[in-house]
Every structure is written in C-alpha cells, then in structure tokens.
Design a protein around this motif. Structure first.
Motif, PDB file in Angstrom:
ATOM      1  N   PRO A  79      43.017  35.568  37.283  1.00 40.75           N
ATOM      2  CA  PRO A  79      41.757  36.292  37.094  1.00 40.75           C
ATOM      3  C   PRO A  79      40.864  36.157  38.327  1.00 40.75           C
ATOM      4  CG  PRO A  79      42.240  34.914  35.202  1.00 40.75           C
ATOM      5  CD  PRO A  79      43.199  34.509  36.283  1.00 40.75           C
ATOM      6  N   THR A  95      35.444  37.167  36.695  1.00 39.94           N
ATOM      7  CA  THR A  95      36.023  37.295  35.357  1.00 39.94           C
ATOM      8  C   THR A  95      36.071  35.940  34.661  1.00 39.94           C
ATOM      9  OG1 THR A  95      37.401  39.120  36.165  1.00 39.94           O
ATOM     10  CG2 THR A  95      38.042  38.105  34.083  1.00 39.94           C
ATOM     11  N   THR A 101      42.070  36.878  31.026  1.00 45.21           N
ATOM     12  CA  THR A 101      42.864  38.024  31.461  1.00 45.21           C
ATOM     13  C   THR A 101      44.223  37.525  31.935  1.00 45.21           C
ATOM     14  OG1 THR A 101      42.029  37.950  33.740  1.00 45.21           O
ATOM     15  CG2 THR A 101      40.824  39.323  32.176  1.00 45.21           C
ATOM     16  N   ILE A 161      43.235  41.561  28.052  1.00 41.93           N
ATOM     17  CA  ILE A 161      41.839  41.157  28.204  1.00 41.93           C
ATOM     18  C   ILE A 161      41.338  40.625  26.868  1.00 41.93           C
ATOM     19  CG2 ILE A 161      39.509  41.889  28.840  1.00 41.93           C
ATOM     20  CD1 ILE A 161      40.757  44.193  30.394  1.00 41.93           C
ATOM     21  N   LEU A 179      39.766  43.188  37.713  1.00 41.49           N
ATOM     22  CA  LEU A 179      39.641  41.949  36.962  1.00 41.49           C
ATOM     23  C   LEU A 179      40.680  40.920  37.363  1.00 41.49           C
ATOM     24  CD1 LEU A 179      38.973  43.174  33.300  1.00 41.49           C
ATOM     25  CD2 LEU A 179      37.339  42.657  35.108  1.00 41.49           C
ATOM     26  N   GLU A 180      41.754  41.352  38.032  1.00 43.07           N
ATOM     27  CA  GLU A 180      42.879  40.444  38.234  1.00 43.07           C
ATOM     28  C   GLU A 180      43.504  40.688  39.606  1.00 43.07           C
ATOM     29  OE1 GLU A 180      46.082  38.163  35.706  1.00 43.07           O
ATOM     30  OE2 GLU A 180      44.025  38.723  35.302  1.00 43.07           O
ATOM     31  N   LEU A 201      29.877  44.791  33.523  1.00 39.87           N
ATOM     32  CA  LEU A 201      30.450  44.162  34.717  1.00 39.87           C
ATOM     33  C   LEU A 201      30.005  44.833  36.015  1.00 39.87           C
ATOM     34  CD1 LEU A 201      34.098  43.370  33.556  1.00 39.87           C
ATOM     35  CD2 LEU A 201      32.037  41.973  33.407  1.00 39.87           C
TER      36      LEU A 201
END
Length: 352
Positions: free
Chosen positions: A97, A101, A108, A133, A148-149, A220
């Motif tokens: 992640p 995040t 995640t 998620i 996010l990753e 976000l």
C-alpha cells in the motif's frame, strides 16, 4: 525496463507520474465490486470467475467510481486496476500500500488471476490486476485513477547480503545508544536485516495519534482536513509505554532515523509473532534514497511512521522496543532520480 519493453501496459501507456525510483503506482479502474469476503482465486481460476462463484449476481451491484464514490468502513471491495500488465519471464513483482493509504487504515492488497498469494505477481504474468480494498477506521471516497498501491519489481536474484556494509555504516542513524538494540542488530546483520524500535518518549511531548471512532468520510483527493476531526493526539505521561487496545488504530514513530542508500531499496519483512501480539505495519517498501543526504552520503533525519494495531488482546508497547526489521536489496543500477532526505516521507508499512 519500460523503454525496453520488459514491462508493458495492454491498454494505455504507463504515465511518468506513476514512476518512482524502484516502483510503479497502480491506479484504480472504473468500478468497485462489493464482496462478502476476502479471497484468493487459486490456480486455474481468474478473479472474475471466483467472484461469480461467490455471487452469481456480483456484476449487478458494481459501484461506478469514475466521478467518485464512497467505500464504507468495514466492507470489502475488489477494484480492477486501470491497466492490465505484461511482465517478461525473468521479472516478478510484489505490491505494498502507499503510505497515505496505510495511514488512513485502509487495507489494500493486490490480486492477480490464478494467484495463491496476495501482493505477488509471478514472472511472465500477462493479464488484469485487481486491488482488494477494506477501509478499517474511516469510510473513504475513491475515484478512477487514484493510486492506492505501488508495485515494485524483482529480478531473479534475492536480497543482497552485502548490504551488511551499509547497515553498519549509515542505514539507520541511532538517536541514542541502546544495548538491547545493539545486541539484536548484531544478530540481524548476520541475517541481512536491521531492526528498528518505537519512540514512546517524544521528548516529553507528542508520541502519536489514535484514530477516532464514527467520523465522517474522507475524500482521498482532499488535503484540507483538520487532523483533530479524525485523530486524538497522545502525549507522553509519566511512563514511556502504551497499552494497545484491540480494534484501535495508532500512528507512532520510529526511535531511529532511517536511510536507504541510493543504490538500494528496503522492504519491511513480514510480521513476526515472536515480537508480540500486534501489527506495526501495513506494507514495507522504501524507495532508493529515502532519508539519504546526497551532499555528504550519510543518513539524514527521516524517521519511519508506524501504523499500529493490536490483535485479540491488549498489548503493552514500551519505548525502545523492537517492532520490526528492514531488509535491503541492491538495485540493478543506480536510479536516475532517487528520493532525497528532505523530500518524500514514506510510511513503514506492511501486512500481518
């Protein structure tokens, strides 16, 4: 690797702002699928096939996130990545992640077709990638193309034991001497790893933050929130210790300053139950140059941020206690744009 065709995107080109010194950011696709349980597809099964086995009508309840949508706390979602990928036969990948995040307590994990492990992509993989998620503390608003990753790429060689030299010289700048730490460090240097500890003194002031319960959702894309709407500050009081309460989420800091030489990347090793019944990281990847002072080739003053949860029982965490280990890997070549000591501040992150 991109210019040589060793990594390819099947749909649209990978954009420059997705590239980090030793990783590529993965972005969300157009739809999020609510699922009742986390899962791995297993050999011979694609992710969408597994989702259909679990719920024949799963496609009817997909959430359009192209203009933004809420993912509720306590639920699990599967989101296809914005792009499919191809890796050459001698390159594998693993995912962690992003720091933002992990700090919001969003679990995640990367899922590939036919995967038997989370966060891993086998060499030679060609196909769609998915991100699971699971918001834990806060409901969040996500949107197509959010990152996010990040995925880091791994050639066939493993961790470089020669990193011992950098461990000893400057990989971690000690703030204070500590015999217990020194003994553990000598042992772990031999294993190619370096321990780090938690700071619960905070110079007599702030030692960390605890997530509030039942807050409003977090978008976000926004950066203008008041932290006190979501977090309770924790101050040092009499004893340099903290009792972790199950189901509470904490943000703490390492006692040590951490640095990664530009020719290395560093990864948090998986959680070890011998350290105690708690988890202190969501993922663990430091790009080359983190905390490294380029002008003098020494460790800077960047400390790692710890994302901490207890398991089923309360657990007493004490100042200077070893809470994790870093493992270094040599890069195939020196990155053109390593991180700088005064720049990005990645979180120490990891999975249980």
């Amino acid at each position: 690797m991109l210019s040589n065709g060793e990594i390819e995107s099947l749909l649209v080109p990978i954009e420059p702002d997705q590239l980090q010194p030793a990783s590529i950011d993965l972005r969300l696709g157009d739809y999020a699928y609510p699922v009742d349980t986390s899962f791995l597809p297993g050999r011979g099964v694609r992710v969408l096939e597994k989702m259909k086995q679990l719920d024949a009508d799963f496609d009817k309840f997909k959430i359009d996130i192209r203009t933004g949508a809420v993912l509720e706390r306590g639920r699990v979602y599967v989101v296809p990545c914005w792009k499919a990928s191809v890796l050459k036969s001698d390159v594998a990948a693993f995912a962690n992640p992003k720091s933002s995040t992990g700090r919001l307590d969003i679990l995640t994990r990367l899922i590939a077709d036919q995967a038997t492990h989370f966060d891993e992509v086998e060499d030679g993989y060609a196909g769609q990638l998915y991100i699971e998620i699971a918001p834990r503390s806060f409901s969040v608003v996500v949107k197509t193309r959010h990152a996010l990753e990040p995925t880091a790429l791994s050639p066939p060689h493993g961790p470089d034991a020669a990193a011992d030299f950098f461990f000893r010289m400057a990989a971690v700048a000690r703030r204070r001497s500590h015999r217990r730490y020194a003994r553990a460090a000598r042992v772990d240097w031999q294993a190619g790893m370096l321990p780090f500890t938690v700071d619960l003194e905070g110079n007599g002031g702030l030692i960390g933050w605890r997530a509030k319960q039942n807050t409003r959702r977090i978008d976000l894309e926004r950066r203008d929130y008041d932290p006190l709407d979501f977090w309770e500050p924790m101050q040092f009081h009499k004893e340099a210790s903290l009792t972790l309460v199950p189901d509470e989420f904490y943000i703490l800091m390492t006692k040590e300053a951490i640095a990664v030489p530009p020719q290395y990347a560093a990864e948090m090793v998986p959680y070890d139950t011998r350290a105690g019944e708690f988890r202190v990281h969501y993922a663990g990847f430091f790009d080359p140059g983190f905390g490294w002072a380029a002008e003098d080739g020494k460790a800077g003053s960047s400390r790692g941020v710890l994302e901490v949860r207890s398991h089923e029982v309360p657990f007493l965490l004490e100042h200077g206690q070893i809470v994790g280990w870093l493992r270094y890997e040599r890069m195939a070549e020196m990155p053109q744009n390593p991180l700088r000591a005064g720049g990005s501040n990645p979180t120490i992150r990891g999975r249980a």
